[in-house]
Design an enzyme around this catalytic site. Structure first.
Site, short mmCIF file in Angstrom:
data_model
loop_
_atom_site.label_atom_id
_atom_site.label_comp_id
_atom_site.label_asym_id
_atom_site.label_seq_id
_atom_site.Cartn_x
_atom_site.Cartn_y
_atom_site.Cartn_z
N LYS A 75 0.81 -1.22 0.00
CA LYS A 75 0.00 0.00 0.00
C LYS A 75 0.85 1.28 0.00
O LYS A 75 0.49 2.26 -0.64
CB LYS A 75 -0.96 0.01 1.19
CG LYS A 75 -2.09 -1.01 1.07
CD LYS A 75 -3.07 -0.88 2.23
CE LYS A 75 -4.19 -1.90 2.11
NZ LYS A 75 -5.23 -1.70 3.12
N ASP A 111 -10.43 2.52 2.16
CA ASP A 111 -10.71 1.83 3.42
C ASP A 111 -11.61 2.66 4.34
O ASP A 111 -12.52 2.13 4.99
CB ASP A 111 -9.41 1.49 4.16
CG ASP A 111 -8.66 0.34 3.49
OD1 ASP A 111 -9.30 -0.50 2.84
OD2 ASP A 111 -7.42 0.28 3.62
N GLY A 138 -2.23 0.85 14.59
CA GLY A 138 -1.46 0.26 13.49
C GLY A 138 -1.91 0.82 12.16
O GLY A 138 -2.65 1.81 12.10
N GLY A 139 -1.47 0.16 11.09
CA GLY A 139 -1.80 0.63 9.74
C GLY A 139 -3.30 0.73 9.53
O GLY A 139 -3.80 1.69 8.93
#
Ligand code: ATR
Length: 286
Positions: A75, A111, A138-139
């Protein structure tokens, strides 16, 4: 005799390393069939070192793809290699959706859209709140923080085991976002109308600690971006304590919508049949 009509096939991909567990082909092929579109959507396993060459093939047209989805671990590289990342991708430093337009590689991140569209569909009115709690830094939490902030929620409290990671996100996403330790969870939850788990806790049936959701507003909704299992231990706990819950599968389904529209020109619907199809696939591969 040759047929003078040419069938113009539009091709799209999902790339990751590994990528075989991706459910994106199932989702996009369902929509391709539903619309009767002459198109393909395929999984492409590409290693990190081969990723730049894969993107070059997309840019120069030699791969035959119009665009595609990008998943872990590509990504960030996808964002860096794109010619025209949009504002969402720029702020996240990561992209999950790519498409060619006028010879240029465009990039966005869907997302966050997937997250809010899922809540809009399954718990309308969820955004009429002043305060949200996001567990994890986190990501996966970044797009959620961005999307909740962009909905205009006044205070976003990020709670994480490693506080500096939460602080980094508070610094990145602006003054509405605050960082806390796990010890401060209860306090951070006080009066919040939305609780989101973005950590891997409870994934694939792993152990998860007991959380007391009672500091939340009575009509708060609890959601989890983990969708295997569909009802994570955290969602089960929230339900047992009388709170509304929304599972994370819809985020996966809805994040696919903008990409499909870019590549294939039709905006698809997330319907129950699609959800059932993915659930059946999850059961098969348990
Ligand atoms: P992703 O990119 O999928 O979000 P990640 O970057 O590894 O994955 O982040 C995982 C998140 O789950 C982090 O917030 C992590 O907390 P730390 O930043 O302190 O590592 C959280 N997490 C994972 N296991 C945990 C555990 N046992 N207890 C508390 N938090 C945990």
């Amino acid at each position: 005799m040759a047929d003078s009509r040419e069938t113009f096939l539009v091709n799209a991909f999902v790339t990751g390393w590994p990528v075989k567990h991706s459910r994106s082909p199932l989702i996009h092929n369902y929509w391709l069939k539903q619309f009767g579109i002459a198109g393909t959507y395929k999984a492409e396993a590409v290693s990190e070192e081969d990723f730049p060459a894969f993107i070059q093939g997309l840019k120069d047209g030699s791969s035959g793809y119009r665009g595609g989805n990008v998943t872990i671990p590509h990504k960030e590289q996808a964002f860096r290699l794109a010619d025209r990342p949009d504002a969402l991708a720029k702020e996240l430093g990561a992209s999950n959706t790519l498409w060619m337009e006028n010879g240029q590689l465009n990039a966005t991140n869907t997302d966050g859209y997937g997250f809010t569209a899922n809540l809009d569909a399954r718990h309308p009115g969820w955004d009429k709140i002043d305060r949200a709690v996001i567990l994890g830094a986190g990501g996966a939490s970044r797009a959620v923080i961005q999307a909740v902030r962009d909905r205009g929620i006044g205070e976003i409290h990020v709670v994480n085991r490693t506080v500096p990671r939460a602080q980094e996100l508070a610094d990145r996403f602006g003054p509405k976002v605050h960082a806390h330790s796990l010890q401060a969870l209860s306090e951070a939850m006080s009066g919040a109308g939305l609780f989101v788990n973005t950590t891997s806790l409870g994934m694939d049936g792993g152990e998860v600690r007991q959380i007391d959701f009672s500091p939340l507003k009575d009509d708060a909704v609890v959601t989890d971006i983990v969708y295997v299992p569909l009802k994570t231990p955290l969602l089960a706990q929230a339900e047992n304590q009388g709170f509304a819950s929304v599972d994370g599968l819809g985020m996966l389904l809805h994040q696919a919508v903008p990409g499909f529209e870019k590549w294939f020109g039709h905006r698809p619907l997330v319907d129950e049949a699609l959800r059932d199809l993915v659930i059946a696939d999850m059961e098969r591969h348990r």
